[in-house]
Design a protein around this motif. Structure first.
Motif: not given
Length: 272
Positions: A133-137, A104-106, A155-156, A74-75
């Motif tokens: 991509d990567c993330g979040p911070n 798209y998804v990080a 978080i997603l 769960v996010y």
């Protein structure tokens, strides 16, 4: 990976489901080579009072983001990108943009370069997104825990394309505590949302930067299909109509024979 735009996506928080590992192990997935000019996170940037790790040359996803996967999958979901944005994302070896028009998804640090199923648990609607991509911070996940930055809530970070289908909204911030279930699926799974656009990988080939590349059915650039440089100095290599071209030239060259002078390319070969 974006600077403030992607890495700090959405603003506000939650106290539920916080993980306790503040420094999870770095993912075993190899860190990809990064070639773009990332946006600098200069200054004391904070989110919800939580200090954000600063960007610096050579920074990796592991330094800026958490990599732990919650046991229940769960996010909270946040969005990044959208119409008029179109910043480049290179993380998984092919250039694409975060214009919000595709799923798209990080979270590269959690899922690597693959496909992720994202489901709204309240309606069971689901989409399959591609990691780009990567993330979040880290500071965003720490703020989303509402625990004084002492822990974090996973978080997603996704495209507005996905939240529009799952929730009927084009943006989602961490303050909204909007839950999704997410997990990796087979890399061959087509991306998209039922009733929406489904982008089939390796659909056709085209020219990009002088070489032949794969594109998906939605027109997004994927991996290189053919290298057009044939190593022959007497040909001008390029790409046309999804095929390599090797036009001959008349450049000066060296045929390797010390007994000849004024070597010149003729008919694709060097001679003197």
């Amino acid at each position: 990976m974006k600077g403030v735009g992607l890495i700090v996506a959405g603003f506000a928080a939650s106290v539920m489901g916080c993980t306790t590992d503040r420094n999870p192990p770095v993912s075993s997935i190899p860190e990809p080579e990064r070639t773009e000019d990332l946006t600098s996170l200069e200054g004391a940037l904070t989110v919800g009072g939580c200090q954000c790790p600063s960007w610096h040359p050579g920074v990796t996803c592991a330094e800026l983001t958490y990599s732990d996967i919650p046991p229940d999958n769960v996010y909270y979901v946040t969005t990044f990108g959208g119409p008029g944005d179109g910043q480049d994302m290179w993380i998984c070896g092919h250039k694409t943009t975060d214009n919000g028009s595709w799923p798209y998804v990080a979270d590269y640090q959690r899922f690597g370069c693959g496909k992720v199923l994202i489901k709204n648990p309240a309606t069971n609607k689901s989409c399959v997104g591609e990691v780009a991509d990567c993330g979040p911070n880290r500071c965003v996940e720490e703020a989303a825990c509402f625990c004084g930055c002492a822990s974090h809530h996973p978080i997603l970070d996704v495209s507005p394309f996905i939240t529009q289908y799952l929730f009927g909204i084009s943006s989602s911030g961490w303050s909204e505590r909007r839950k999704v279930i997410a997990y990796a699926v087979d890399p061959s799974t087509p991306i998209g949302c039922p009733g929406g656009v489904v982008c089939t990988s390796h659909h056709h080939q085209g020219c990009h930067d002088g070489d032949v590349y794969w594109y998906d059915s939605c027109g997004h650039l994927e991996g290189k299909a053919a290298e057009c440089d044939d190593g022959n100095p007497c040909t001008n290599d390029g790409c046309s109509n999804a095929a390599c071209t090797h036009a001959t030239n008349s450049n000066s060259c060296d045929d390797g024979d010390p007994c000849t002078v004024g070597d010149t390319c003729t008919g694709g070969a060097c001679g003197g």
